[in-house]
Design an enzyme around this catalytic site. Structure first.
Site, PDB file in Angstrom:
ATOM      1  N   GLU A  45      11.855 -85.231  20.036  1.00  0.00           N
ATOM      2  CA  GLU A  45      12.504 -86.525  19.819  1.00  0.00           C
ATOM      3  C   GLU A  45      12.882 -86.763  18.362  1.00  0.00           C
ATOM      4  OE1 GLU A  45       9.939 -89.461  21.555  1.00  0.00           O
ATOM      5  OE2 GLU A  45      10.633 -89.010  23.586  1.00  0.00           O
ATOM      6  N   HIS A  99      17.536 -88.820  34.038  1.00  0.00           N
ATOM      7  CA  HIS A  99      17.756 -88.205  32.727  1.00  0.00           C
ATOM      8  C   HIS A  99      19.239 -87.900  32.525  1.00  0.00           C
ATOM      9  CE1 HIS A  99      13.524 -88.241  32.507  1.00  0.00           C
ATOM     10  NE2 HIS A  99      13.358 -87.202  31.708  1.00  0.00           N
ATOM     11  N   HIS A 172      17.886 -91.875  28.742  1.00  0.00           N
ATOM     12  CA  HIS A 172      17.360 -93.031  29.467  1.00  0.00           C
ATOM     13  C   HIS A 172      16.523 -93.957  28.591  1.00  0.00           C
ATOM     14  CE1 HIS A 172      14.527 -89.701  29.807  1.00  0.00           C
ATOM     15  NE2 HIS A 172      13.558 -90.595  29.917  1.00  0.00           N
ATOM     16  N   GLN A 181      15.724 -87.873  24.336  1.00  0.00           N
ATOM     17  CA  GLN A 181      14.882 -86.696  24.559  1.00  0.00           C
ATOM     18  C   GLN A 181      15.744 -85.441  24.514  1.00  0.00           C
ATOM     19  OE1 GLN A 181      12.712 -87.290  28.209  1.00  0.00           O
ATOM     20  NE2 GLN A 181      11.497 -88.970  27.360  1.00  0.00           N
ATOM     21  N   TYR A 183      16.044 -81.504  24.959  1.00  0.00           N
ATOM     22  CA  TYR A 183      15.479 -80.324  25.608  1.00  0.00           C
ATOM     23  C   TYR A 183      16.330 -79.133  25.210  1.00  0.00           C
ATOM     24  CZ  TYR A 183      13.109 -83.854  28.388  1.00  0.00           C
ATOM     25  OH  TYR A 183      12.351 -84.932  28.776  1.00  0.00           O
TER      26      TYR A 183
END
EC number: 1.14.99.56
Length: 238
Positions: A45, A99, A172, A181, A183
């Site tokens: 994050e 997401h 979200h 977030q 990834y």
């Protein structure tokens, strides 16, 4: 929508994902083979962290000695799964449907793909899929497409070893920073057949993203999102 948003956030708090394997010429190279996979599927994050390059602390990332040979000008497919142990390919096996966000891919030319950290300058964007005119997000296409994230390797880059950074950003909880977030994992490539006709401009990880970027700090619940700017540089083209 404003009332439902906290419920969505709570239900999705632990729903994560991992770029777990790479498919080349229709052949899956194997779980963690040539892809540096973490033992935990949680996000990064902090966009100023060195872990924004190829994942890392607080996640433990496994090394791999395999370097995957890829022909320039062809497509490879990053395969995303909820956990390393996930064997299915239904939407729930990829990432929670809440997401929503972009899919992105970068390359970085390196001397040794098996040992290069990925941190620092040298990255150039080769793919992005944000939100289309009907309001469907790039992550939704991957989630509903069996976790398949298609990425073209440009034909005009120089041959040699590269890191491929495949990324999905979940927005979200992105109305505040930190909240988005990130990834991402890195695959280790040996690109053959590239012409070297063009040299891409590059950016640094960390550095390419800011916590104040409109594609990083954004409420996707209210007011309704009508357009979206994918963070990072423009996509390199031949």
């Amino acid at each position: 929508m404003k009332v439902l948003a906290p419920l969505v956030l709570a239900s999705a708090a632990s729903a994560h994902t991992i770029f777990s394997s790479l498919e080349v010429n229709g052949v899956n190279q194997g779980l963690g083979e040539g892809v540096r996979v973490p033992t935990y599927n949680g996000p990064i994050e902090d966009v100023t962290s060195a872990s924004i390059a190829c994942n890392g602390s607080p996640n433990t990332v496994a090394s791999t000695s395999k370097v995957i040979t890829v022909q320039a000008g062809t497509n490879v497919t990053a395969i995303w799964r909820y956990m390393l142990s996930t064997t299915g390919d239904s939407p729930a096996d990829v990432m929670d449907s809440s997401h929503k966000g972009p899919t992105i891919a970068y390359l970085k030319k390196v001397d040794n793909a098996a040992t290069a950290s990925g941190v620092g300058n040298g990255w150039f964007k080769i793919q992005q899929d944000g939100m289309d005119s009907s309001g469907v997000w790039g992550t939704e296409r991957v989630i509903n497409g069996k976790g398949r994230h298609s990425i073209k390797i440009p034909e005009c880059i120089a041959p040699g070893q590269y890191l491929l950074r495949a990324e999905m950003i979940a927005l979200h909880a992105a109305s505040n920073y930190p909240g988005a977030q990130f990834y991402m994992e890195c695959a280790q490539l040996n690109v053959v057949g590239g012409t070297g006709a063009k040299t891409p401009s590059t950016v640094s990880f960390p550095g390419a993203y800011s916590g104040s970027d409109p594609g990083v700090k954004i409420s996707i619940y209210w007011p309704p999102v009508t357009s979206y700017t994918v963070p990072g540089p423009s996509v390199f083209t031949c």
